[in-house]
Design an enzyme around this catalytic site. Structure first.
Site, short mmCIF file in Angstrom:
data_model
loop_
_atom_site.label_atom_id
_atom_site.label_comp_id
_atom_site.label_asym_id
_atom_site.label_seq_id
_atom_site.Cartn_x
_atom_site.Cartn_y
_atom_site.Cartn_z
N LYS A 133 -7.15 -2.71 -3.38
CA LYS A 133 -6.66 -3.94 -2.74
C LYS A 133 -6.37 -3.74 -1.25
O LYS A 133 -6.78 -4.55 -0.43
CB LYS A 133 -5.37 -4.44 -3.43
N ARG A 183 3.10 -10.10 -8.63
CA ARG A 183 2.91 -9.00 -9.57
C ARG A 183 3.48 -9.33 -10.95
O ARG A 183 3.38 -8.53 -11.86
CB ARG A 183 3.66 -7.78 -9.05
N ARG A 234 -5.27 10.09 -2.99
CA ARG A 234 -4.99 9.16 -1.88
C ARG A 234 -3.95 9.75 -0.94
O ARG A 234 -2.99 10.39 -1.36
CB ARG A 234 -4.46 7.83 -2.45
N ARG A 291 2.26 9.59 -1.28
CA ARG A 291 3.44 8.73 -1.47
C ARG A 291 4.34 9.28 -2.57
O ARG A 291 3.88 9.95 -3.49
CB ARG A 291 2.98 7.31 -1.85
N ARG A 303 3.25 3.39 -13.30
CA ARG A 303 2.75 2.23 -12.54
C ARG A 303 1.60 1.56 -13.27
O ARG A 303 1.49 0.33 -13.28
CB ARG A 303 2.30 2.67 -11.14
#
Ligand code: AMP
Length: 215
Positions: A13, A88, A127, A162, A173
């Site tokens: 996204k 969400r 990531r 992160r 998640r």
């Protein structure tokens, strides 16, 4: 353009939103980026949100709606916006609908980025994100590394993994996504505004969105 980008964490996204902003000056609005900025700045919002975020849980709807109710009124949204990571939950989607009606804004589409789970897991563990809250550029140690290891190409700040990208938080998640966010696909289908995109390359996703908007 005025779009909602739906998809699991790691579906792309943020990357796609950044590419779309280049096309027509629409702004990317990422609730995750706003919250990470608040955590870094140590604001009350950040203090309240951090625990939920680190665990991979959703921040309460009321906090998010408070942020978005103000953000969508800002002048830069007039050119268009890409909602990345919001809504969400079904209550957020319902409240967004009321809010947009109130301010007279019509969305073009809700785009669902459908990416297989193994691709998502691989992407999330590799990531890296720029730690500068005004930049938050996204890299990938395998497919899109920084030129100098650990340093953002765009602003020279450090790139980091992160806090919510530990294996445990990632799995939470993804579960939270299935339970709370995946039902939004049906919600927007019911509203007659859903575009599902299966492509995994971001260029192909952008192309599919442009084609969808042209119809
Ligand atoms: P993201 O960068 O979109 O993956 O968001 C990072 C984290 O911020 C999420 O795991 C949630 O804890 C929180 N968050 C971001 N957007 C929302 C939202 N719309 N509703 C609730 N929590 C959110």
């Amino acid at each position: 353009m005025k779009l909602i980008l739906l998809g699991a964490p790691g579906a792309g996204k943020g990357t796609v939103a950044k590419m779309l902003t280049e096309l027509d000056g629409s702004v990317q609005i990422s609730t995750g980026d706003i919250l990470r900025g608040a955590v870094k700045a140590g604001t009350d919002l950040g203090k309240e949100a951090k625990g939920y975020m680190d665990a991979g849980d959703l921040v309460p709807d009321a906090l998010i709606m408070g942020i978005m109710g103000e953000r969508l009124l800002e002048k830069d949204c007039e050119k268009g916006f890409l909602l990345d990571g919001f809504p969400r939950t079904i209550p957020q989607a319902e409240e967004l609908k009321v809010l947009l009606e109130k301010i007279g804004v019509t969305l073009d589409m809700a785009v669902s980025l459908d990416v297989p789970r193994d691709v998502i897991l691989d992407r999330l563990t590799t990531r890296r994100t720029c730690e500068n809250s005004d930049c938050q550029a996204i890299y990938n140690t395998k497919s899109n590394p920084t030129k100098v290891e650990g340093i953002c190409d765009k602003c020279g700040s450090k790139t980091i993994q992160r806090d919510d990208e530990t294996e445990e938080a990632i799995s939470n998640r993804l579960e939270t996504y299935q339970e709370k966010t995946a039902p939004l696909v049906g919600f927007y289908e019911g509203e007659g505004m859903l575009l599902s995109v299966n492509a995994t390359s971001s260029d192909a996703v952008v192309k599919a969105i442009q084609d969808g908007l042209a119809k």
